[in-house]
Design a protein around this motif. Structure first.
Motif, PDB file in Angstrom:
ATOM      1  N   ILE A  37      -5.683  84.040  33.550  1.00 16.14           N
ATOM      2  CA  ILE A  37      -4.266  83.721  33.717  1.00 16.14           C
ATOM      3  C   ILE A  37      -3.888  83.993  35.166  1.00 16.14           C
ATOM      4  O   ILE A  37      -4.113  85.102  35.669  1.00 16.14           O
ATOM      5  N   PRO A  38      -3.316  83.008  35.848  1.00 22.83           N
ATOM      6  CA  PRO A  38      -2.912  83.229  37.244  1.00 22.83           C
ATOM      7  C   PRO A  38      -1.859  84.345  37.327  1.00 22.83           C
ATOM      8  O   PRO A  38      -1.066  84.526  36.403  1.00 22.83           O
ATOM      9  N   PRO A  39      -1.854  85.093  38.420  1.00 26.61           N
ATOM     10  CA  PRO A  39      -0.918  86.219  38.551  1.00 26.61           C
ATOM     11  C   PRO A  39       0.548  85.823  38.399  1.00 26.61           C
ATOM     12  O   PRO A  39       1.332  86.542  37.781  1.00 26.61           O
ATOM     13  N   ARG A  40       0.917  84.673  38.953  1.00 25.06           N
ATOM     14  CA  ARG A  40       2.328  84.254  38.842  1.00 25.06           C
ATOM     15  C   ARG A  40       2.702  83.936  37.406  1.00 25.06           C
ATOM     16  O   ARG A  40       3.806  84.224  36.966  1.00 25.06           O
ATOM     17  N   MET A  41       1.775  83.346  36.650  1.00 22.39           N
ATOM     18  CA  MET A  41       2.056  83.062  35.246  1.00 22.39           C
ATOM     19  C   MET A  41       2.149  84.361  34.454  1.00 22.39           C
ATOM     20  O   MET A  41       3.004  84.502  33.577  1.00 22.39           O
ATOM     21  N   GLU A  42       1.292  85.317  34.766  1.00 22.98           N
ATOM     22  CA  GLU A  42       1.352  86.608  34.081  1.00 22.98           C
ATOM     23  C   GLU A  42       2.674  87.311  34.370  1.00 22.98           C
ATOM     24  O   GLU A  42       3.280  87.901  33.480  1.00 22.98           O
ATOM     25  N   GLN A  43       3.143  87.234  35.599  1.00 21.00           N
ATOM     26  CA  GLN A  43       4.444  87.816  35.942  1.00 21.00           C
ATOM     27  C   GLN A  43       5.571  87.128  35.176  1.00 21.00           C
ATOM     28  O   GLN A  43       6.498  87.774  34.692  1.00 21.00           O
ATOM     29  N   ALA A  44       5.491  85.807  35.061  1.00 22.78           N
ATOM     30  CA  ALA A  44       6.518  85.069  34.323  1.00 22.78           C
ATOM     31  C   ALA A  44       6.501  85.448  32.846  1.00 22.78           C
ATOM     32  O   ALA A  44       7.557  85.643  32.235  1.00 22.78           O
ATOM     33  N   LEU A  45       5.317  85.574  32.275  1.00 23.63           N
ATOM     34  CA  LEU A  45       5.222  85.962  30.869  1.00 23.63           C
ATOM     35  C   LEU A  45       5.711  87.382  30.649  1.00 23.63           C
ATOM     36  O   LEU A  45       6.306  87.686  29.603  1.00 23.63           O
ATOM     37  N   ASN A  46       5.480  88.259  31.607  1.00 22.41           N
ATOM     38  CA  ASN A  46       5.974  89.630  31.493  1.00 22.41           C
ATOM     39  C   ASN A  46       7.487  89.706  31.602  1.00 22.41           C
ATOM     40  O   ASN A  46       8.103  90.659  31.115  1.00 22.41           O
ATOM     41  N   ALA A  47       8.125  88.721  32.230  1.00 25.60           N
ATOM     42  CA  ALA A  47       9.577  88.713  32.377  1.00 25.60           C
ATOM     43  C   ALA A  47      10.301  88.159  31.154  1.00 25.60           C
ATOM     44  O   ALA A  47      11.513  88.328  31.027  1.00 25.60           O
ATOM     45  N   VAL A  48       9.590  87.528  30.254  1.00 20.03           N
ATOM     46  CA  VAL A  48      10.230  86.893  29.094  1.00 20.03           C
ATOM     47  C   VAL A  48      10.997  87.884  28.218  1.00 20.03           C
ATOM     48  O   VAL A  48      12.145  87.618  27.849  1.00 20.03           O
ATOM     49  N   PRO A  49      10.437  89.043  27.837  1.00 16.83           N
ATOM     50  CA  PRO A  49      11.209  89.951  26.971  1.00 16.83           C
ATOM     51  C   PRO A  49      12.540  90.383  27.583  1.00 16.83           C
ATOM     52  O   PRO A  49      13.558  90.433  26.890  1.00 16.83           O
ATOM     53  N   ALA A  50      12.551  90.685  28.869  1.00 16.48           N
ATOM     54  CA  ALA A  50      13.803  91.083  29.520  1.00 16.48           C
ATOM     55  C   ALA A  50      14.803  89.934  29.532  1.00 16.48           C
ATOM     56  O   ALA A  50      16.005  90.137  29.338  1.00 16.48           O
ATOM     57  N   ALA A  51      14.327  88.719  29.743  1.00 13.48           N
ATOM     58  CA  ALA A  51      15.221  87.557  29.750  1.00 13.48           C
ATOM     59  C   ALA A  51      15.814  87.316  28.371  1.00 13.48           C
ATOM     60  O   ALA A  51      17.008  87.026  28.234  1.00 13.48           O
TER      61      ALA A  51
END
Length: 104
Positions: A37-51
Motif C-alpha cells: 500500500i503506498p504511503p499516501r493511501m495508507e495515510q488516507a485510510l488512517n484518516a477515515v475514522p476521524a473523518a
C-alpha cells in the motif's frame, strides 16, 4: 404506504445499494491487487475514522441545544484522561444533569 414504495423511491434505494456494493467491492479488489500500500493511501485510510466521527459529531454539536453542547464538551474533556465507557457515562450524566437542573 404507496407513497413510500413508488417506483422512483425503489429505484433510488436500488441505486444506493448498488453504489454501496460497488465501492466496497472495488476497494477490496483494489487493495488485494496491490503488493504494497503506498504511503499516501495508507495515510488516507488512517484518516477515515476521524473523518467519519467528525461527520457524526459536528452536526449534533452545532444543531443541538445547550444540553448537547455541555454533554459533548464534558465527554471530550473526560476522554482525554479516561477510557471510552467512562467518557460515555460522563457525557450521559452531563446531559441528564443539564436537562434536569438547568431545564434545557
Amino acid at each position: 404506504m404507496s407513497e413510500v414504495l413508488n417506483p422512483e423511491m425503489l429505484l433510488l434505494i436500488f441505486a444506493a445499494a448498488v453504489a454501496t456494493f460497488l465501492t466496497r467491492v472495488g476497494g477490496y479488489v483494489l487493495i488485494t491487487r496491490m503488493k504494497t500500500i503506498p504511503p499516501r493511501m495508507e495515510q488516507a485510510l488512517n484518516a477515515v475514522p476521524a473523518a467519519v466521527l467528525t461527520t457524526l459529531v459536528a452536526p449534533a454539536f452545532f444543531n443541538g441545544g445547550w444540553d448537547v453542547k455541555i454533554a459533548m464538551s464534558v465527554a471530550l474533556l473526560v476522554s482525554l484522561r479516561y477510557p471510552g465507557l467512562i467518557m460515555l457515562a460522563a457525557g450521559w450524566a452531563a446531559a441528564m444533569a443539564s436537562r434536569h437542573l438547568l431545564g434545557f
